[in-house]
Design a protein around this motif. Structure first.
Motif, PDB file in Angstrom:
ATOM      1  N   GLN A 103      31.312  37.088   9.168  1.00 55.38           N
ATOM      2  CA  GLN A 103      32.520  37.247   9.976  1.00 55.38           C
ATOM      3  C   GLN A 103      32.164  37.276  11.468  1.00 55.38           C
ATOM      4  N   ARG A 104      31.098  38.008  11.801  1.00 56.36           N
ATOM      5  CA  ARG A 104      30.699  38.105  13.208  1.00 56.36           C
ATOM      6  C   ARG A 104      30.178  36.760  13.728  1.00 56.36           C
ATOM      7  N   VAL A 105      29.452  36.035  12.889  1.00 56.78           N
ATOM      8  CA  VAL A 105      28.943  34.709  13.277  1.00 56.78           C
ATOM      9  C   VAL A 105      30.118  33.784  13.567  1.00 56.78           C
ATOM     10  N   ARG A 106      31.105  33.741  12.646  1.00 58.86           N
ATOM     11  CA  ARG A 106      32.267  32.864  12.832  1.00 58.86           C
ATOM     12  C   ARG A 106      33.040  33.240  14.098  1.00 58.86           C
ATOM     13  N   ALA A 107      33.253  34.543  14.310  1.00 55.91           N
ATOM     14  CA  ALA A 107      34.016  34.995  15.479  1.00 55.91           C
ATOM     15  C   ALA A 107      33.291  34.650  16.777  1.00 55.91           C
ATOM     16  N   THR A 108      31.975  34.818  16.802  1.00 55.41           N
ATOM     17  CA  THR A 108      31.192  34.534  18.012  1.00 55.41           C
ATOM     18  C   THR A 108      31.205  33.046  18.330  1.00 55.41           C
ATOM     19  N   LEU A 109      30.976  32.224  17.308  1.00 55.76           N
ATOM     20  CA  LEU A 109      30.951  30.774  17.523  1.00 55.76           C
ATOM     21  C   LEU A 109      32.334  30.252  17.904  1.00 55.76           C
ATOM     22  N   LEU A 119      25.153  26.919  12.522  1.00 58.67           N
ATOM     23  CA  LEU A 119      25.124  28.283  11.989  1.00 58.67           C
ATOM     24  C   LEU A 119      26.464  28.684  11.356  1.00 58.67           C
ATOM     25  N   MET A 120      27.519  27.948  11.682  1.00 56.99           N
ATOM     26  CA  MET A 120      28.839  28.243  11.111  1.00 56.99           C
ATOM     27  C   MET A 120      28.809  28.078   9.592  1.00 56.99           C
ATOM     28  N   GLU A 121      28.027  27.128   9.107  1.00 57.70           N
ATOM     29  CA  GLU A 121      27.988  26.830   7.670  1.00 57.70           C
ATOM     30  C   GLU A 121      26.750  27.376   6.963  1.00 57.70           C
ATOM     31  N   LYS A 122      25.699  27.686   7.720  1.00 55.28           N
ATOM     32  CA  LYS A 122      24.452  28.141   7.086  1.00 55.28           C
ATOM     33  C   LYS A 122      24.568  29.609   6.688  1.00 55.28           C
ATOM     34  N   CYS A 132      17.871  33.274  13.889  1.00 57.40           N
ATOM     35  CA  CYS A 132      18.182  34.615  14.417  1.00 57.40           C
ATOM     36  C   CYS A 132      18.102  34.626  15.941  1.00 57.40           C
ATOM     37  N   ALA A 133      17.063  34.006  16.486  1.00 58.08           N
ATOM     38  CA  ALA A 133      16.903  33.953  17.949  1.00 58.08           C
ATOM     39  C   ALA A 133      18.027  33.141  18.574  1.00 58.08           C
ATOM     40  N   ASN A 134      18.403  32.054  17.917  1.00 55.38           N
ATOM     41  CA  ASN A 134      19.476  31.197  18.391  1.00 55.38           C
ATOM     42  C   ASN A 134      20.795  31.974  18.436  1.00 55.38           C
ATOM     43  N   PHE A 135      21.074  32.723  17.372  1.00 57.44           N
ATOM     44  CA  PHE A 135      22.318  33.485  17.334  1.00 57.44           C
ATOM     45  C   PHE A 135      22.305  34.618  18.360  1.00 57.44           C
ATOM     46  N   ARG A 136      21.151  35.265  18.551  1.00 57.79           N
ATOM     47  CA  ARG A 136      21.057  36.325  19.564  1.00 57.79           C
ATOM     48  C   ARG A 136      21.442  35.785  20.938  1.00 57.79           C
ATOM     49  N   ALA A 137      20.944  34.591  21.252  1.00 55.38           N
ATOM     50  CA  ALA A 137      21.255  33.964  22.545  1.00 55.38           C
ATOM     51  C   ALA A 137      22.746  33.627  22.640  1.00 55.38           C
TER      52      ALA A 137
END
Length: 201
Positions: A103-109, A119-122, A132-137
């Protein structure tokens, strides 16, 4: 990466000053509440502050339905509690950023307009270090705070971690890095087991 580091440093500096101010206000013991908060907070937000302040039981004399904003603000009673509430909210927000959920990944993207990002689908369970580093950025770019980790004397409390200056802690980007550094200090004889702990900032 440079911008992320600058924002993290700015957040640590702000937290340092907020904690110092909180200590000063606590020691002054002067109860004042500024009416400026009536234009900043909604009635619901003032109610949230009161619930936070009086956890676990809100006193019976506080009746949300019958009280207006001015009365709710007077029930809070001191600027110190407003500051303490906001410091606590920032702490909880920081802890939330460590939980990577779909949920947090989808909301951030979505917030960044990156609905087609890989990362939306992975699945999060399949992420590697690069993901993980990519999402942190990306999370930081979206305005979320990026936690760092410090090694502290085991006696340092959660409330004091931002204002400890002797010795000043070195900060690490991940808890794993901090843990490796702590284990090395113990192996090298710089510290004994149990003398230090890792805290998130």
């Amino acid at each position: 990466m440079k911008e992320m580091l600058r924002k993290t440093k700015a957040r640590l500096v702000i937290q340092y000053f907020l904690r110092r101010l909180q200590q000063t206000m606590q020691n002054e013991k002067v109860s004042t509440i500024d009416n400026v908060f009536l234009s900043i907070y909604s009635k619901d937000e003032l109610m949230d502050i009161i619930k936070w302040l009086y956890v676990p039981t809100v006193p019976q004399w506080i009746n949300y339905d019958q009280m207006d904003k001015e009365e709710l603000l007077q029930a809070i009673g001191d600027d110190f509690y407003i500051l303490s509430y906001e410091i606590d909210q920032a702490r909880m927000e920081l802890y939330e950023t460590t939980k990577v959920t779909p949920q947090r990944v989808r909301a951030t993207l979505a917030q960044l307009g990156l609905e087609t990002h890989y990362l939306m689908e992975k699945p999060v369970t399949d992420w590697d270090e690069y993901d993980c580093a990519n999402f942190r950025a990306l999370s930081h770019k979206a305005g979320n705070p990026t936690p760092v980790f410090g090694i502290y004397d085991s006696s340092v409390s959660e409330e004091d971690k931002y204002i400890v200056t002797t010795p000043p802690p070195k900060f690490y980007d991940t808890e794993e890095e901090a843990n490796e550094a702590l284990l090395k200090m113990i192996e090298d004889g710089q510290l004994k087991e149990g003398e230090a702990k890792i805290m998130m900032l």
